[in-house]
Scaffold this active site. Structure first.
Site, short mmCIF file in Angstrom:
data_model
loop_
_atom_site.label_atom_id
_atom_site.label_comp_id
_atom_site.label_asym_id
_atom_site.label_seq_id
_atom_site.Cartn_x
_atom_site.Cartn_y
_atom_site.Cartn_z
N PHE A 1 51.64 42.71 -17.01
CA PHE A 1 50.43 42.32 -17.79
C PHE A 1 50.36 43.40 -18.76
O PHE A 1 49.15 44.11 -18.93
CB PHE A 1 49.49 42.12 -16.96
CG PHE A 1 48.16 41.12 -17.40
CD1 PHE A 1 48.89 39.82 -17.38
CD2 PHE A 1 47.04 41.45 -17.71
CE1 PHE A 1 47.76 38.75 -17.95
CE2 PHE A 1 46.23 40.66 -18.25
CZ PHE A 1 46.64 39.28 -18.35
N CYS B 1 48.34 36.13 -20.18
CA CYS B 1 48.96 35.39 -18.77
C CYS B 1 50.31 34.67 -18.90
O CYS B 1 51.15 34.82 -18.31
CB CYS B 1 47.91 34.43 -18.39
SG CYS B 1 47.61 33.31 -19.76
N ASP C 1 -7.83 -1.55 4.24
CA ASP C 1 -6.30 -1.30 4.52
C ASP C 1 -5.97 -0.96 6.03
O ASP C 1 -5.54 0.01 6.54
CB ASP C 1 -6.06 -0.02 3.97
CG ASP C 1 -6.23 0.00 2.31
OD1 ASP C 1 -6.16 -1.07 1.82
OD2 ASP C 1 -6.43 1.09 1.66
N LEU D 1 31.19 40.81 -5.33
CA LEU D 1 29.57 40.53 -5.20
C LEU D 1 29.35 39.06 -5.69
O LEU D 1 29.23 38.01 -4.76
CB LEU D 1 28.75 41.40 -5.71
CG LEU D 1 27.32 41.50 -5.02
CD1 LEU D 1 27.35 41.77 -3.63
CD2 LEU D 1 26.47 42.30 -5.70
N GLN E 1 34.04 42.14 -15.50
CA GLN E 1 33.10 42.98 -15.54
C GLN E 1 33.30 44.00 -16.49
O GLN E 1 32.34 44.58 -17.13
CB GLN E 1 33.27 43.81 -13.99
CG GLN E 1 31.99 44.76 -14.07
CD GLN E 1 31.88 45.69 -12.37
OE1 GLN E 1 32.46 45.10 -11.55
NE2 GLN E 1 31.14 46.54 -12.58
N HIS F 1 0.90 -1.12 0.03
CA HIS F 1 0.07 0.17 0.10
C HIS F 1 0.95 1.26 -0.08
O HIS F 1 1.65 1.33 0.65
CB HIS F 1 -0.92 -0.02 1.37
CG HIS F 1 -1.94 1.19 1.21
ND1 HIS F 1 -3.09 1.34 0.48
CD2 HIS F 1 -1.89 2.28 1.90
CE1 HIS F 1 -3.64 2.20 0.62
NE2 HIS F 1 -3.03 3.22 1.39
N GLU G 1 54.86 40.98 -12.32
CA GLU G 1 54.56 41.06 -13.96
C GLU G 1 53.68 42.33 -14.14
O GLU G 1 53.10 42.73 -13.07
CB GLU G 1 53.37 39.92 -14.30
CG GLU G 1 52.05 40.04 -13.84
CD GLU G 1 51.26 38.88 -14.52
OE1 GLU G 1 51.06 38.40 -15.49
OE2 GLU G 1 50.49 38.37 -13.38
N ILE H 1 36.29 34.37 -15.20
CA ILE H 1 37.17 34.61 -16.10
C ILE H 1 37.97 36.11 -16.04
O ILE H 1 37.21 36.82 -15.76
CB ILE H 1 36.75 34.28 -17.42
CG1 ILE H 1 35.58 35.04 -17.74
CG2 ILE H 1 36.57 32.45 -17.43
CD1 ILE H 1 35.06 34.61 -19.09
#
Length: 902
Positions: free
Chosen positions: A806, A707, A142, A632, A600, A106, A804, A571
């Protein structure tokens, strides 16, 4: 033990099979008569085994047992009756006859929900716990003593079908068989059912399943899901009886946008949205239904309510006509009572049942693996013509029930019109951020705003992760055949190739990449990456391992490679699309779902990618894109308990912070590709022209925003001056300017803050006493341009020798001839270890140096030569884990070991 199995259905069939496996003697199977010439699955299985099968239409007449029926039953000599699922009323003369009596399965936790609609009422009442009972049959309803019970959690959006498939069916089969074992062992209890908490509800039928709208949204939701699929909760809509399926509770913080639908008795009109029909309870809260069925049996997606019947029929090509005839033969084999299948033949009106739907779906997969049907597709396309039209649309990729709505920003640039999405991409839709927050993304060529982009908030992250989790755990992506997954990824690569000029143009205006480089590398390698990993989808496999423990038993151990689940990817801004591809392609190939945060300052190609992913047919929730701040969005992804893997490319400082957050939150798997100060050693026996050409590329490629850029060149003293002279001569030939100009060699730096850091970096080098040969300052023109720069006489202790830039800054130091080990010591005296290089004609020297350079990649007589098949990643504070190549898949897989004793 001699057992009579009394019942029907697939559940009864499975119980029967398991009892035979336990070596019980099934002396008879008592089931229902054939329907439309088709035997019940229990009967089919028993007849195949040569077990006596009885198909009594009834066991009693006017409340009295039929003597002939009872006599045939008693003749089997059963010692126990097992009733796994039985729709007939079995007389007590049969129930009490066997030595051990009778047991019944059942689907509720007795004494709660006695009656034939126990599963329905478990959901209708909103029970948090469900389960099943195996009890001893008596003459009540039942009420017999309990032998065994097992419980499960009831999920908020469970339907009769989902809870049955997840728990009540598989665990019910096991539980029923376990109950028989307890009886055979003489250990079966008889626990009197308590009176407290006992309920008995009526059988749910169509005439008593009408929706009462004067109750809360949760109560309406429970009523609909409690009647889904049978008998189906219904209401009057537009003068006809409409049945509602696929109810879910809705986050009331989300506004519903769509077309109103008047529903008599409802507190508010429903809203037909792109996702489904939103309904309101009398408490103002909302629920959503996915599908609707009309009185003629036709089922549609609720989102299509106002479009039902409006789509034109597609004309089939020769290949599709062949497929249609194959499916006509399948329908004929299922609907054996129908003499001929024509276009108007209705699958269900011709006698098909739910198990026939499962078979039909599987038959389609066998003949067209790229046509992934759900059971609902059959219910919504019941005639043969509608069914074929639906299949063909899916095969053509034209089956989107909801048209992808994109609010483009359009610009005429680079001799074309580019169309750029600018909103968040969550669960297959472009949506505004919470509160409508936006920011401006800037074109580094002139410093002007390109467009406003939605700025993701924490609530948006939560929605995206929830969508990715649902797509992985409940959606078709997690269940998809690996080869079909590969086809979708390959189709995505094809779409990217079709849009490569547009993607390269967007990349140029958003990141400052020279267009020709963006076309070849930023976009070109991205396409190659998705194609490469598409090929891996059906080649992910474990291994079989011989083990020696627990002799003399025989053992088998094997491993399985399984997807991790929801993966976050964060990324950087130097290669916006390519960095997305390097991580996302491997992640998807492994079977995971993705929430990706682009940098961003460079969100636009990621959002265009989201559009192409949707158009390629990737299911909702598989890919989610959230432009926003690292503090955030990135932080929330690091902290989120439902994210199980985070892949990051960026600075070492941020990488350390992410690693800590991932550890503290839920010990996420992490891969990090971080900063670098890659050494390039140039020996005097090099090919000078090639060393100059490749040495410049090692520094100035992609305006130094690379990089693996050679952060420090060690040039043997005997050729130092010649090398510097040739480099300066080549720099003078470089054209600095608009990245969309095909003759431009050197475009703008990515953004203003980075430009300012480069100026400060070079000023520091001058203050420390390094010799500035050329460059070192901002180009006096609009935009964020910086001159290609060369420093010499750079000492090991200087800031520019350690950190570095960059950017397009070449740092050159001398080393004395013959001092190979000393220059290796200096080259390795860094906390970074991403890449390195050596130029020499001496192969022995090249191999000696490459063995001793402590970096994840060593280039010999070349530089920047990355390939989709070659693993890429660093050592030390340049991070760990690999992008590209087969090794990248391991970053998005988990290994499970299975050991079997036999």
């Amino acid at each position: 033990m001699k057992i009579a199995v009394i019942g029907q259905s697939l559940f009864g069939q499975e119980v029967y099979k398991e009892l035979r496996k336990d070596s019980h003697n099934i002396v008879g199977v008592f089931t229902i008569p054939d329907k439309d010439g088709k035997a019940d699955p229990l009967a089919t299985e028993a007849e195949k085994d040569g077990v006596p099968v009885f198909k009594f239409p009834r066991w009693r007449v006017k409340g009295q047992a039929i003597p002939e029926v009872v006599a045939q039953y008693k003749a089997t000599g059963a010692e126990l009756n097992v009733l796994p699922f039985c729709s007939q009323f079995i007389p007590m003369e049969v129930i009490d006859h066997p030595k051990h009596g009778s047991i019944i399965y059942h689907p509720s936790l007795l004494p709660r929900h006695r009656g034939a609609s126990a599963i329905n009422w478990t959901l209708i009442h909103g029970d948090k716990k469900g389960g099943f009972t195996v009890f001893w049959a008596d003459d009540g309803l039942d009420t017999g003593p309990i032998l065994l019970q097992r419980e499960c959690d009831v999920e908020p959006n469970d339907t009769v079908n989902t809870i049955y498939k997840r728990f009540l069916f598989p665990e019910g089969v096991k539980g029923t068989v376990d109950a028989v074992r307890l009886i055979a062992e003489g250990k079966a209890p008889r626990i009197t059912q308590p009176q407290e908490g006992a309920t008995y509800e009526c059988i749910q039928k169509k005439d008593n399943s009408k929706i009462d709208w004067n109750q809360s949204a949760e109560a309406i939701h429970n009523w609909i899901r409690g009647n889904d699929k049978v008998p189906g909760a219904w209401a009057e809509v537009d003068g006809q009886k409409v049945t509602f399926y696929g109810s879910t509770l809705v986050d009331n913080g989300t506004a519903a946008n769509g077309q109103p639908l008047e529903i008599p008795g409802a507190s508010k009109p429903g809203i037909v949205t792109k996702a489904g029909l939103v309904l309101f309870g009398n408490d103002g809260k909302t629920l959503m239904v996915k599908n609707l069925q009309f009185e003629d049996g036709k089922m549609i997606a609720a989102a299509q309510y106002f479009k039902a019947g409006s789509s034109a029929a597609v004309e089939l090509n020769e290949e599709e006509k062949t497929f249609a005839e194959q499916m006509r033969a399948v329908w004929q084999s299922i609907l054996t009572n129908v003499s001929q299948i024509d276009n108007s033949t209705d699958f269900f009106k011709s006698g098909a049942a739910s198990m026939d739907v499962v078979r039909l779906v599987e038959e389609v997969k066998l003949r067209a693996s790229s046509c992934q049907l759900q059971n609902e597709d059959v219910y919504m396309n019941t005639t043969f013509q509608d069914f074929i039209q639906m299949c063909v649309r899916k095969l053509r990729g034209e089956d989107d029930e909801e048209e992808l709505v994109v609010d483009y920003v359009e610009k005429n640039v680079n001799n074309m019109t580019i169309k750029m999405p600018h909103q968040l991409f969550i669960n297959g839709e472009f949506v505004d951020a919470e509160g409508g927050k936006t920011y401006k993304t800037i074109n580094p060529t002139d410093g002007a705003a390109i467009c406003d982009v939605s700025l993701a908030q924490i609530s948006d992250v939560n929605k995206a992760v929830a969508a990715a989790k649902e797509a992985f755990e409940e959606g078709e992506w997690g269940k998809m055949n690996p080869r079909d997954r590969g086809r979708l990824i390959y189709k995505l690569a094809d779409l990217m190739e079709q849009h490569q000029e547009e993607l390269a143009t967007i990349e140029s205006i958003d990141s400052g990449a020279v267009y020709t480089l963006a076309l070849k590398t930023h976009v070109g390698m991205s396409i190659q990456t998705f194609r490469y990993f598409a090929g891996w989808c059906d080649k992910i496999q474990g291994s079989t391992i011989p083990i020696n423990q627990a002799r003399p038993n025989r053992n088998l151990t094997f491993t399985k490679k399984e997807p991790i689940g929801v993966c976050a990817i964060v990324i950087p801004w130097n290669y916006p699309l390519m960095m997305l591809a390097w991580k996302t392609a491997a992640c998807l190939a492994a079977g995971n779902t993705v929430v990706l945060k682009p940098a961003q300052v460079t969100p636009l190609t990621a959002l265009k990618f989201a559009e192409l992913a949707a158009r390629a047919g990737l299911p909702k929730g598989v890919v989610n894109i959230l432009p926003g701040s690292g503090a955030l969005v990135g932080q929330r992804l690091s902290d989120h308990p439902d994210v199980r893997k985070l892949g990051f490319t960026g600075s070492t400082e941020i990488g350390k912070h992410i690693m800590k957050s991932c550890a503290v939150s839920n010990v996420k798997k992490v891969s990090l590709e971080l900063g670098g100060k890659s050494p390039l050693i140039i020996f005097s026996d090099c090919d000078m022209d090639k060393a100059v050409r490749m040495g410049m590329s090692s520094v100035f490629f992609n305006k130094g925003e690379n990089c693996i850029a050679a952060g420090r060149l060690f040039v043997e003293d005997s050729i130092h001056d010649q090398f510097v002279k040739k480099v300066v001569e080549e720099i003078k030939k470089m054209k600095i300017g608009d990245p969309l100009d095909r003759s431009t060699d050197h475009g703008p730096q990515n953004h203003k803050a980075h430009l300012d850091k480069l100026v400060e970096y070079c000023q520091t080098g001058v203050k420390e006493g390094a010799t500035l040969i050329c460059g070192g300052k901002q180009v006096q023109r609009p935009g964020f341009f910086f001159e290609p720069t060369v420093f010499t006489d750079v000492q090991d202790h200087m800031h520019i020798a350690i950190e570095e830039s960059f950017g397009p800054v070449m740092i050159i130091s001398k080393f004395k001839s013959g001092e190979v080990d000393d220059v290796l010591r200096r080259a390795n005296a860094t906390e970074y270890g991403l890449a390195s290089g050596v130029f020499t004609r001496d192969i022995s020297k090249a191999l000696y140096v490459s063995e001793r350079l402590n970096a994840g990649t060593v280039f010999v007589n070349t530089y920047n030569k990355t390939d989709v098949a070659s693993p890429f990643g660093g050592f030390k504070q340049s991070g760990f884990g690999k992008d590209l190549g087969q090794e990248a898949l391991n970053e998005y897989l988990k290994t499970k070991a299975v050991t079997i004793e036999y």
